[in-house]
Scaffold this active site. Structure first.
Site, PDB file in Angstrom:
ATOM      1  N   LYS A 142       0.472  -1.525   0.195  1.00 13.89           N
ATOM      2  CA  LYS A 142       0.259  -0.434   0.293  1.00 13.89           C
ATOM      3  C   LYS A 142       0.855   1.327  -0.074  1.00 13.89           C
ATOM      4  CE  LYS A 142      -3.807   0.196   2.342  1.00 13.89           C
ATOM      5  NZ  LYS A 142      -4.658  -0.041   3.803  1.00 13.89           N
ATOM      6  N   ILE A 143       0.373   2.090  -1.145  1.00 14.69           N
ATOM      7  CA  ILE A 143       1.750   3.623  -0.902  1.00 14.69           C
ATOM      8  C   ILE A 143       0.832   4.744  -1.215  1.00 14.69           C
ATOM      9  CG2 ILE A 143       3.450   4.950  -2.370  1.00 14.69           C
ATOM     10  CD1 ILE A 143       4.089   1.830  -3.529  1.00 14.69           C
TER      11      ILE A 143
END
Length: 376
Positions: A142-143
């Protein structure tokens, strides 16, 4: 097939049901296996708040914490070890689904340190380290979709890392996210990577939009304003799906698809209803469209399974109405750009606060385990 018609109907309409929760209790207590078998859960997302809660409430981490104390691990190292271990175990649990869905689902998401949200270099370094450490093909990193996160998303995809892009609120930023995804795939193609193995979802947040806009509508207080409550989040998400169809209907995308790439699926996040006056399933039933993911907290999943009414596609044919609704909000003096910019700032702050709470929880657990060791 699940044991619930509404969950099966979502799958039949191209919606993948993911759970927005992960803990060692879920993993080892058998609850996650039951959710997979009975409620059609085909993926999981995690975040610092979830991990902090799991550590504070459960005792399944005690042995690992004691081992970390014995190894002289500091808080940062302990957090890294605990979270990557849980996510790796979840990836293994979802491995059969990963295979049976042709590597589409069976996905588990792990977040980079949100304190890095505005630091490109450290974000991409963290993404690479997490990817290598968990070492499972069904992992997603997750970015956040900050301006600084965009090149990290591009480069992670370019390295062959599957990415869950999080904290998307605005249509403009969503288009930038899709551009980063396409650029990343083009770089991966140049490197000779297998594009079919690079998966991505774009997490478009829904309920938080209503929470902020409803507050402003309440302040206006007119009948027209009150009539618009609880509608902006769904309208915004539907327009995001329109943008998705546009981008993934281009010749540029077709060339990547011919090379084996899969489209970046829209993921509806923040789908738990914040206002008890609204139907508790509305962020699911009103956002049914093919090739999407809906990641639900446990309470929302239970509500959908119990009384959700899935009537088919509820997104196509709504774009004109959705755009008109945002125009009406603007006419009342509610600035779309101001709202989504504020939500991104608050979103990063909330993630950072959650991370700080996770660090504090782990510090407490380490101190407790250290005291026990010294007491013995």
């Amino acid at each position: 097939m699940s044991n619930y018609p509404a969950i099966d109907a979502l799958a039949e309409n191209g919606v993948s049901v993911w759970l927005d929760d992960l803990s060692r209790e879920l993993l080892e207590g058998g609850d996650l296996k039951r959710l997979i078998a009975e409620k059609g859960v085909v993926g999981v997302t995690s975040n610092p708040t979830i991990f902090a809660s799991a550590l504070a409430k459960g005792d399944r981490y005690e042995e690992q914490v004691k081992g970390l104390v014995g190894a002289g691990a500091d808080t940062e190292r302990a957090v890294f070890e605990i979270t990557t271990d849980d996510v790796r175990a979840a990836c293994d649990m979802f491995a059969p689904l990963y295979e049976s869905t042709g590597h589409l689902d069976g996905r588990v998401s792990l977040e980079v340190d949100p304190r890095l949200a505005h630091e490109y270099e450290k974000t991409i370094e963290s993404a690479r380290l997490l990817w290598q450490t968990v070492d499972r093909p069904n992992l997603m990193i997750k970015i956040p979709a900050t301006v600084e996160g965009l090149p990290a998303i591009r480069d992670a995809i370019g390295d062959g890392i599957s990415v869950n892009v999080t904290l998307i609120f605005s249509l403009e930023r969503y288009r930038a996210v899709m551009e980063a995804f396409l650029e990343g795939l083009e770089r991966a193609r140049e490197k000779g990577l297998d594009l079919a193995e690079i998966q991505s979802v774009a997490s478009f947040f829904v309920s938080r939009v209503d929470t902020e806009i409803d507050k402003r509508l309440t302040a206006i207080g007119t009948d027209e304003a009150n009539a618009l409550k609880g509608k902006a989040g769904i309208a915004n998400a539907r327009l995001a799906y329109q943008a998705y169809e546009e981008v993934f209907g281009t010749a540029r995308w077709a060339a990547l698809e011919d090379a084996g790439a899969r489209a970046q699926r829209p993921l509806w996040a923040s789908t738990g209803v914040k206002d008890p006056n609204y139907p508790d399933t509305m962020y699911v039933t009103e956002l049914v469209a093919s090739n999407t993911v809906n990641t639900m907290p446990g309470a929302t999943l239970d509500a959908v399974a119990d009384h959700g009414e899935i009537t088919g596609d509820t997104v196509h044919g709504t774009y004109e109405e959705a755009a008109a609704l945002l125009d009406r909000l603007d006419g009342l003096g509610i600035s779309y750009d101001e709202v989504v910019d504020l939500l991104e700032v608050e979103g990063v702050e909330k993630f950072e606060k959650s991370w700080t709470e996770l660090l504090a929880t782990v510090t407490d657990e380490l101190d407790r385990a250290k005291a026990q060791v010294e007491g013995n």
